[in-house]
Motif scaffolding. Structure first.
Motif, PDB file in Angstrom:
ATOM      1  N   PRO A   1       0.778  -1.208  -0.143  1.00 47.12           N
ATOM      2  CA  PRO A   1       0.112   0.118  -0.008  1.00 47.12           C
ATOM      3  C   PRO A   1       0.824   1.243   0.056  1.00 47.12           C
ATOM      4  CG  PRO A   1      -0.678  -1.595   1.565  1.00 47.12           C
ATOM      5  CD  PRO A   1       0.587  -1.936   1.099  1.00 47.12           C
ATOM      6  N   PRO A   2       0.423   2.223  -0.873  1.00 45.18           N
ATOM      7  CA  PRO A   2       1.367   3.634  -0.908  1.00 45.18           C
ATOM      8  C   PRO A   2       1.185   4.440   0.414  1.00 45.18           C
ATOM      9  CG  PRO A   2      -0.731   4.027  -1.987  1.00 45.18           C
ATOM     10  CD  PRO A   2      -0.777   2.437  -1.685  1.00 45.18           C
ATOM     11  N   SER A   3       2.204   5.176   0.765  1.00 43.23           N
ATOM     12  CA  SER A   3       2.304   5.821   2.090  1.00 43.23           C
ATOM     13  C   SER A   3       1.243   6.905   1.875  1.00 43.23           C
ATOM     14  CB  SER A   3       3.603   6.347   2.403  1.00 43.23           C
ATOM     15  OG  SER A   3       4.120   7.182   1.368  1.00 43.23           O
ATOM     16  N   VAL A   4       1.154   7.878   2.819  1.00 48.94           N
ATOM     17  CA  VAL A   4       0.397   9.300   2.767  1.00 48.94           C
ATOM     18  C   VAL A   4       0.878  10.232   1.433  1.00 48.94           C
ATOM     19  CG1 VAL A   4      -0.850  10.905   3.757  1.00 48.94           C
ATOM     20  CG2 VAL A   4      -0.453   9.028   4.915  1.00 48.94           C
ATOM     21  N   ALA A   5       2.288  10.131   1.680  1.00 48.46           N
ATOM     22  CA  ALA A   5       2.931  11.126   0.556  1.00 48.46           C
ATOM     23  C   ALA A   5       2.791  10.610  -0.889  1.00 48.46           C
ATOM     24  CB  ALA A   5       4.477  11.404   1.194  1.00 48.46           C
ATOM     25  N   GLU A   6       2.740   8.983  -1.099  1.00 53.36           N
ATOM     26  CA  GLU A   6       2.819   8.522  -2.303  1.00 53.36           C
ATOM     27  C   GLU A   6       1.468   8.603  -3.038  1.00 53.36           C
ATOM     28  OE1 GLU A   6       6.362   5.358  -1.706  1.00 53.36           O
ATOM     29  OE2 GLU A   6       4.348   4.604  -1.327  1.00 53.36           O
ATOM     30  N   ALA A   7       0.481   8.287  -2.031  1.00 52.41           N
ATOM     31  CA  ALA A   7      -0.872   8.384  -2.632  1.00 52.41           C
ATOM     32  C   ALA A   7      -1.530   9.717  -2.896  1.00 52.41           C
ATOM     33  CB  ALA A   7      -1.699   7.636  -1.739  1.00 52.41           C
ATOM     34  N   ARG A   8      -0.889  10.686  -2.170  1.00 50.96           N
ATOM     35  CA  ARG A   8      -1.360  12.009  -2.247  1.00 50.96           C
ATOM     36  C   ARG A   8      -1.723  12.712  -3.737  1.00 50.96           C
ATOM     37  NH1 ARG A   8       1.569  14.869   1.017  1.00 50.96           N
ATOM     38  NH2 ARG A   8       0.128  14.386   2.746  1.00 50.96           N
ATOM     39  N   PRO A   9      -2.699  13.159  -4.402  1.00 47.57           N
ATOM     40  CA  PRO A   9      -3.031  13.828  -5.655  1.00 47.57           C
ATOM     41  C   PRO A   9      -2.366  14.906  -5.691  1.00 47.57           C
ATOM     42  CG  PRO A   9      -5.216  13.176  -4.472  1.00 47.57           C
ATOM     43  CD  PRO A   9      -3.902  12.889  -3.529  1.00 47.57           C
TER      44      PRO A   9
END
Length: 153
Positions: free
Chosen positions: A25-33
């Motif tokens: 699962p991506p981290s918060v920063a990786e998934a942020r649009p």
């Protein structure tokens, strides 16, 4: 003056597919649009504060096989939520392949419609290959969900 969108939720698709998301699962920063789909504000403006803040996780259930020849499963996907500081919109970031307002993945729906519509496989057989739940009795003769998917397509 911007219109308040705090009660609306928007879905944003990530580049990862369902299998990749489940594996890591991506981290918060990786998934942020990159921007808010509601107001168009940047999520990480240069020299400024974050525009989209992490707002927790929401578990989403996906049904269907993860591979074309795999067994049907029910997988829990932890989707990332973000809140826009500019307009108040709540964003839900999901992996590619999650169908809006459906419990089955887009791949499972496409597979079921292909087997049923193009390959002329009986609905009961399609259900065995796509649905993780087994039915017995009068409900085991067909699968009404196929007709709903076909009408929606």
């Amino acid at each position: 003056m911007t219109k308040s969108t705090s009660s609306t939720s928007r879905i944003v698709y990530n580049a990862l597919d369902v299998k990749g998301w489940l594996a890591r699962p991506p981290s918060v920063a990786e998934a942020r649009p990159g921007r808010c789909p509601g107001c168009g504000g940047a999520s990480r403006p240069v020299g400024g504060a974050l525009g989209l803040h992490g707002h927790g996780l929401r578990d989403r259930q996906l049904r269907g096989p993860l591979a074309a020849d795999g067994e049907p499963t029910t997988a829990g996907v932890g989707c990332r939520r973000y809140r826009c500081t500019r307009c108040g919109a709540i964003l839900l970031v999901v992996p590619r392949g999650v169908a809006p307002r459906r419990q089955y993945s887009q791949a499972a729906i496409a597979m079921a419609l292909t087997l049923w519509g193009l390959m002329a496989m009986p609905a009961q057989e399609v259900r065995k290959r796509v649905c993780p739940w087994r039915r017995r009795g009068p409900a085991s003769t067909g699968w009404s969900t196929l007709r709903r998917w076909a009408q929606a397509a």
